[in-house]
Design a protein around this motif. Structure first.
Motif, short mmCIF file in Angstrom:
data_model
loop_
_atom_site.label_atom_id
_atom_site.label_comp_id
_atom_site.label_asym_id
_atom_site.label_seq_id
_atom_site.Cartn_x
_atom_site.Cartn_y
_atom_site.Cartn_z
N VAL A 6 -22.75 7.47 111.36
CA VAL A 6 -22.00 6.42 112.05
C VAL A 6 -20.56 6.88 112.26
O VAL A 6 -20.00 6.71 113.35
CB VAL A 6 -22.05 5.10 111.24
CG1 VAL A 6 -21.05 4.08 111.77
CG2 VAL A 6 -23.47 4.51 111.28
N ALA A 7 -19.96 7.45 111.23
CA ALA A 7 -18.58 7.93 111.35
C ALA A 7 -18.45 8.97 112.45
O ALA A 7 -17.50 8.92 113.25
CB ALA A 7 -18.10 8.49 110.01
N GLN A 8 -19.39 9.90 112.52
CA GLN A 8 -19.34 10.94 113.55
C GLN A 8 -19.48 10.32 114.94
O GLN A 8 -18.78 10.69 115.88
CB GLN A 8 -20.41 12.00 113.32
CG GLN A 8 -20.30 13.17 114.27
CD GLN A 8 -18.99 13.92 114.11
OE1 GLN A 8 -18.65 14.35 113.01
NE2 GLN A 8 -18.24 14.07 115.18
N GLU A 9 -20.41 9.38 115.08
CA GLU A 9 -20.61 8.72 116.37
C GLU A 9 -19.35 7.97 116.81
O GLU A 9 -18.94 8.05 117.96
CB GLU A 9 -21.80 7.75 116.27
CG GLU A 9 -22.11 7.03 117.56
CD GLU A 9 -22.66 7.93 118.65
OE1 GLU A 9 -22.50 7.56 119.83
OE2 GLU A 9 -23.24 8.98 118.34
N GLU A 46 -11.19 -4.41 115.51
CA GLU A 46 -10.94 -4.28 114.08
C GLU A 46 -12.15 -3.65 113.39
O GLU A 46 -13.29 -3.98 113.70
CB GLU A 46 -10.65 -5.64 113.45
CG GLU A 46 -9.34 -6.25 113.89
CD GLU A 46 -8.14 -5.46 113.39
OE1 GLU A 46 -8.19 -4.93 112.26
OE2 GLU A 46 -7.17 -5.35 114.15
N ALA A 47 -11.89 -2.78 112.45
CA ALA A 47 -12.97 -2.06 111.76
C ALA A 47 -13.97 -3.02 111.11
O ALA A 47 -15.18 -2.82 111.18
CB ALA A 47 -12.38 -1.11 110.71
N ARG A 57 -9.99 9.03 111.30
CA ARG A 57 -10.64 9.05 109.99
C ARG A 57 -10.49 7.73 109.25
O ARG A 57 -11.47 7.20 108.71
CB ARG A 57 -10.10 10.20 109.14
CG ARG A 57 -10.83 10.36 107.83
CD ARG A 57 -10.43 11.68 107.16
NE ARG A 57 -11.19 11.85 105.95
CZ ARG A 57 -10.68 11.71 104.74
NH1 ARG A 57 -9.41 11.42 104.59
NH2 ARG A 57 -11.44 11.88 103.68
N ASP A 58 -9.29 7.17 109.19
CA ASP A 58 -9.08 5.92 108.47
C ASP A 58 -9.92 4.80 109.08
O ASP A 58 -10.51 3.99 108.35
CB ASP A 58 -7.60 5.51 108.49
CG ASP A 58 -6.73 6.41 107.64
OD1 ASP A 58 -7.27 7.15 106.78
OD2 ASP A 58 -5.51 6.39 107.84
N TYR A 59 -9.97 4.77 110.40
CA TYR A 59 -10.75 3.73 111.09
C TYR A 59 -12.23 3.86 110.77
O TYR A 59 -12.89 2.89 110.40
CB TYR A 59 -10.52 3.81 112.60
CG TYR A 59 -11.27 2.76 113.37
CD1 TYR A 59 -10.74 1.48 113.51
CD2 TYR A 59 -12.51 3.03 113.95
CE1 TYR A 59 -11.43 0.50 114.21
CE2 TYR A 59 -13.19 2.06 114.65
CZ TYR A 59 -12.66 0.79 114.78
OH TYR A 59 -13.34 -0.18 115.46
N HIS A 84 -4.72 3.49 122.12
CA HIS A 84 -5.45 2.57 123.00
C HIS A 84 -6.95 2.60 122.71
O HIS A 84 -7.61 1.55 122.69
CB HIS A 84 -5.19 2.89 124.47
CG HIS A 84 -5.86 1.95 125.41
ND1 HIS A 84 -5.34 0.69 125.68
CD2 HIS A 84 -7.01 2.05 126.10
CE1 HIS A 84 -6.15 0.07 126.52
NE2 HIS A 84 -7.17 0.87 126.79
N ALA A 85 -7.50 3.79 122.48
CA ALA A 85 -8.93 3.91 122.16
C ALA A 85 -9.26 3.14 120.89
O ALA A 85 -10.26 2.42 120.83
CB ALA A 85 -9.32 5.38 122.03
N LEU A 86 -8.40 3.26 119.88
CA LEU A 86 -8.62 2.52 118.63
C LEU A 86 -8.52 1.01 118.86
O LEU A 86 -9.36 0.24 118.37
CB LEU A 86 -7.60 2.95 117.57
CG LEU A 86 -7.89 4.27 116.89
CD1 LEU A 86 -6.68 4.74 116.10
CD2 LEU A 86 -9.11 4.15 116.00
N ALA A 87 -7.52 0.59 119.61
CA ALA A 87 -7.34 -0.85 119.87
C ALA A 87 -8.53 -1.42 120.64
O ALA A 87 -8.99 -2.53 120.38
CB ALA A 87 -6.04 -1.08 120.63
#
Length: 108
Positions: A26-29, A61-62, A5-7, A54-57
Protein backbone atom coordinates in the motif's frame (compact mmCIF):
# COMPACT_ATOMS: atom_id res chain seq x y z
CA UNK A 1 13.67 8.45 1.85
CA UNK A 2 10.82 9.86 -0.20
CA UNK A 3 9.00 13.13 0.49
CA UNK A 4 5.84 11.07 1.02
CA UNK A 5 7.16 8.68 3.69
CA UNK A 6 5.41 10.32 6.66
CA UNK A 7 2.10 10.38 4.77
CA UNK A 8 2.28 6.75 3.67
CA UNK A 9 3.28 5.62 7.16
CA UNK A 10 0.30 7.49 8.62
CA UNK A 11 -2.06 5.82 6.14
CA UNK A 12 -0.59 2.38 6.80
CA UNK A 13 -0.84 2.84 10.57
CA UNK A 14 -4.63 2.92 10.05
CA UNK A 15 -4.62 -0.46 8.31
CA UNK A 16 -5.21 -2.48 11.46
CA UNK A 17 -5.73 -5.87 9.81
CA UNK A 18 -3.11 -5.68 7.09
CA UNK A 19 0.07 -7.71 7.21
CA UNK A 20 3.41 -5.93 7.04
CA UNK A 21 3.74 -7.06 3.42
CA UNK A 22 0.31 -5.62 2.58
CA UNK A 23 1.17 -2.35 4.30
CA UNK A 24 4.42 -2.18 2.35
CA UNK A 25 2.52 -2.72 -0.92
CA UNK A 26 0.00 0.00 0.00
CA UNK A 27 2.81 2.41 0.90
CA UNK A 28 4.56 1.77 -2.42
CA UNK A 29 1.32 2.26 -4.37
CA UNK A 30 0.62 5.54 -2.56
CA UNK A 31 4.19 6.77 -3.11
CA UNK A 32 4.01 5.91 -6.81
CA UNK A 33 0.66 7.68 -7.19
CA UNK A 34 1.86 10.80 -5.37
CA UNK A 35 5.09 10.91 -7.40
CA UNK A 36 3.18 10.51 -10.68
CA UNK A 37 0.81 13.33 -9.71
CA UNK A 38 3.66 15.65 -8.69
CA UNK A 39 5.65 14.79 -11.84
CA UNK A 40 2.67 15.71 -14.02
CA UNK A 41 2.38 19.06 -12.25
CA UNK A 42 6.11 19.74 -12.69
CA UNK A 43 5.76 18.97 -16.40
CA UNK A 44 2.94 21.52 -16.46
CA UNK A 45 5.31 24.16 -15.07
CA UNK A 46 4.88 23.86 -11.30
CA UNK A 47 7.75 24.23 -8.84
CA UNK A 48 8.70 20.69 -7.66
CA UNK A 49 8.13 21.43 -3.95
CA UNK A 50 4.75 23.03 -4.65
CA UNK A 51 3.83 20.08 -6.86
CA UNK A 52 4.63 17.62 -4.08
CA UNK A 53 2.65 19.63 -1.55
CA UNK A 54 -0.32 19.83 -3.94
CA UNK A 55 -0.20 16.07 -4.62
CA UNK A 56 -0.31 15.39 -0.87
CA UNK A 57 -3.16 17.86 -0.32
CA UNK A 58 -5.16 16.36 -3.18
CA UNK A 59 -4.83 12.90 -1.62
CA UNK A 60 -6.61 13.98 1.56
CA UNK A 61 -5.88 13.38 5.23
CA UNK A 62 -4.03 10.14 5.89
CA UNK A 63 -6.62 8.94 8.40
CA UNK A 64 -9.42 9.56 5.90
CA UNK A 65 -7.57 7.41 3.37
CA UNK A 66 -6.53 4.62 5.75
CA UNK A 67 -9.51 4.13 8.04
CA UNK A 68 -12.11 3.31 5.35
CA UNK A 69 -9.79 0.57 4.10
CA UNK A 70 -9.70 -1.04 7.53
CA UNK A 71 -13.49 -0.93 7.78
CA UNK A 72 -14.00 -2.21 4.23
CA UNK A 73 -11.53 -5.07 4.66
CA UNK A 74 -12.01 -6.57 8.15
CA UNK A 75 -10.42 -9.84 9.14
CA UNK A 76 -12.26 -12.84 7.68
CA UNK A 77 -14.85 -14.09 10.14
CA UNK A 78 -14.88 -10.81 12.08
CA UNK A 79 -18.24 -9.47 13.21
CA UNK A 80 -19.96 -7.76 10.32
CA UNK A 81 -17.62 -9.21 7.71
CA UNK A 82 -20.21 -11.46 6.11
CA UNK A 83 -19.80 -14.50 8.37
CA UNK A 84 -17.07 -17.00 8.96
CA UNK A 85 -14.49 -16.45 6.27
CA UNK A 86 -16.84 -14.02 4.53
CA UNK A 87 -15.78 -10.86 2.80
CA UNK A 88 -17.70 -7.70 2.08
CA UNK A 89 -17.08 -5.86 -1.15
CA UNK A 90 -14.89 -2.77 -0.77
CA UNK A 91 -16.47 0.58 -0.02
CA UNK A 92 -16.90 2.88 -3.01
CA UNK A 93 -13.98 5.15 -3.82
CA UNK A 94 -14.51 8.71 -2.53
CA UNK A 95 -13.84 10.16 -5.99
CA UNK A 96 -15.21 8.73 -9.21
CA UNK A 97 -12.60 6.78 -11.11
CA UNK A 98 -11.28 8.73 -14.06
CA UNK A 99 -12.31 12.09 -12.64
CA UNK A 100 -9.70 14.61 -13.64
CA UNK A 101 -8.30 17.03 -11.13
CA UNK A 102 -8.57 20.69 -11.89
CA UNK A 103 -5.70 21.67 -14.16
CA UNK A 104 -3.19 23.94 -12.45
CA UNK A 105 -2.70 27.39 -13.85
CA UNK A 106 1.06 27.02 -13.49
CA UNK A 107 3.47 29.82 -12.70
CA UNK A 108 2.63 33.43 -13.31
Amino acid sequence: MTPYRDYTQAVCSCLRHATSEEKQAVAQELQDHLADHADALVEAGWDPEEAQAHALAAMGEAQEVGLPSSVAHPLPGAAGSGGAGGHRPPAPHPRPVGQRLEQPSGPG
